[in-house]
Design an enzyme around this catalytic site. Structure first.
Site, short mmCIF file in Angstrom:
data_model
loop_
_atom_site.label_atom_id
_atom_site.label_comp_id
_atom_site.label_asym_id
_atom_site.label_seq_id
_atom_site.Cartn_x
_atom_site.Cartn_y
_atom_site.Cartn_z
N ASP A 174 -53.95 52.80 -17.50
CA ASP A 174 -55.02 53.05 -16.49
C ASP A 174 -53.73 54.49 -16.06
O ASP A 174 -54.62 55.25 -15.02
CB ASP A 174 -55.77 52.10 -15.70
CG ASP A 174 -54.60 51.26 -14.95
OD1 ASP A 174 -53.77 51.09 -14.55
OD2 ASP A 174 -55.75 50.30 -13.94
N SER A 175 -53.19 54.12 -15.72
CA SER A 175 -52.16 55.21 -14.93
C SER A 175 -52.55 56.79 -16.05
O SER A 175 -52.34 57.84 -15.00
CB SER A 175 -50.48 54.89 -15.61
OG SER A 175 -50.70 55.38 -17.28
N ASP A 219 -55.90 48.53 -21.22
CA ASP A 219 -55.58 48.41 -19.45
C ASP A 219 -57.62 47.76 -19.33
O ASP A 219 -58.11 48.38 -19.53
CB ASP A 219 -54.99 48.85 -18.63
CG ASP A 219 -53.85 49.19 -18.17
OD1 ASP A 219 -54.00 47.75 -18.08
OD2 ASP A 219 -52.92 49.52 -17.52
N LYS A 256 -54.72 44.01 -21.16
CA LYS A 256 -54.28 44.15 -20.28
C LYS A 256 -54.77 43.84 -18.30
O LYS A 256 -55.10 44.79 -18.45
CB LYS A 256 -52.40 45.12 -19.59
CG LYS A 256 -52.24 44.85 -18.73
CD LYS A 256 -50.90 45.76 -19.00
CE LYS A 256 -50.78 46.73 -17.89
NZ LYS A 256 -50.97 47.07 -17.38
N GLU A 270 -54.77 42.93 -14.45
CA GLU A 270 -53.82 43.12 -13.23
C GLU A 270 -54.18 41.45 -12.53
O GLU A 270 -55.08 42.13 -11.58
CB GLU A 270 -53.55 44.17 -12.11
CG GLU A 270 -53.02 45.58 -12.72
CD GLU A 270 -52.75 46.52 -11.72
OE1 GLU A 270 -53.56 46.75 -10.48
OE2 GLU A 270 -53.19 48.08 -12.44
N GLU A 287 -44.20 44.61 -12.75
CA GLU A 287 -43.72 46.23 -12.43
C GLU A 287 -43.31 46.00 -10.62
O GLU A 287 -43.50 45.37 -10.01
CB GLU A 287 -44.63 47.25 -12.41
CG GLU A 287 -44.96 48.18 -11.40
CD GLU A 287 -46.40 48.93 -11.60
OE1 GLU A 287 -47.06 48.91 -12.75
OE2 GLU A 287 -46.14 50.36 -11.38
#
Ligand code: KIV
Length: 276
Positions: free
Chosen positions: A56-57, A95, A124, A126, A193
């Site tokens: 999602d960067s 993501d 993925k 978070e 991260e």
């Protein structure tokens, strides 16, 4: 029918979850890169990346936002579908965007979209202990999961900036405990991260599943960087862990090969890319 069986005998069979687990067992570093479109995906694959993440960067490097928060499931599906078309060997992870996995049912529906419409092989998300129930639910439905710990960019407004996590030894222990719970819940990979080297080492040594680091020091099972950081396309100040591989290389492919070579040889990250 089982096309994967045919590919097994080939010199470079496609990477799957068991390949990544075997790489950890054999201490073979896992080289990972983000990608957002078919052309770069093909280049990253040709350079020899083991794992490609549609991160999602993309909210920042493609869409020009300041954070990953505005990214939607539709955005990731679109970019993932294009990346999938460019890959031949690398394992494709997508993501789960901000607020797309707040409930088990929602997380499952959105993971199914990323896999069926986007072609992702793993999702993925978070989070720490708060995501154990979600990971369990996805794992029960055979959705491969990567759990992202340490700095969680989707929480940037809550944390108050992109900051190193786990510097306090008690916080590092909490992170380790969460990582173990997520592994027990069924996470197949952990991504760390922006954590100090020591936390990266401790968590990697304590888990059975592979640990991929970005700013997590040299003692993890694999490294990942954002494609546009590797190629020096990103403008302005970049995080400490970023290394410009385009410098001294005459093509993007050569720069990507140089990054992958350094990950495989263990020469990236150097002390200047690490947190203490
Ligand atoms: O979104 C992303 O690209 C990521 C990487 C920073 C690991 O999560």
């Amino acid at each position: 029918m089982y096309t994967q069986l045919e590919q097994r005998g080939k010199p470079e069979p496609p990477v799957n979850v068991s390949t990544l687990h075997k790489m950890k067992d054999k201490d073979e570093p896992i080289a990972c890169i983000t990608a957002y479109d078919a052309s770069y995906a093909a280049l990253v694959d040709a350079a020899g990346a083991d794992l490609v993440l549609v991160g999602d960067s993309l909210g920042m490097v493609i869409q020009g936002h300041d954070t990953t928060v505005p990214v939607t499931v539709d955005d990731i599906v679109y970019h993932c579908r294009t990346v999938a078309r460019g890959l031949r060997r690398a394992f494709l992870v997508a993501d789960m965007p901000f607020m797309s996995y707040t409930e088990p049912g929602l997380a499952l529906d959105n993971s199914v979209r990323l896999m069926q419409e986007g072609g992702a092989m793993m999702v993925k998300l978070e989070g720490g202990d708060d995501q154990v129930e979600i990971v369990e639910h996805l794992a029960r439905h055979d959705i491969p999961v990567c759990a992202h710990l340490g700095l969680k960019p989707q929480s940037v407004h809550k944390i108050g900036g992109f900051k190193v996590q786990g510097r306090d030894p008690d916080k590092a222990k909490e992170m380790l405990a969460s990582a173990k719970r997520l592994q027990d819940a069924g996470a197949d990979i952990v991504l760390l991260e922006c954590v100090p080297n020591e936390a990266g080492r401790l968590i990697t040594e304590s888990l059975e599943v592979p640990v991929i680091g970005i700013g997590a020091g040299p003692d993890v099972d694999g490294q990942i960087l954002v494609l546009y950081d590797i190629l020096d396309i990103t403008q302005g100040r970049t995080p400490k862990f970023v290394k410009n591989y385009q410098a001294g290389c005459d093509s993007p492919l050569a720069a990507l090969q140089s990054y992958i070579r350094e990950v495989k040889e263990g020469t990236y990250p150097e002390p200047e890319h690490c947190f203490s």
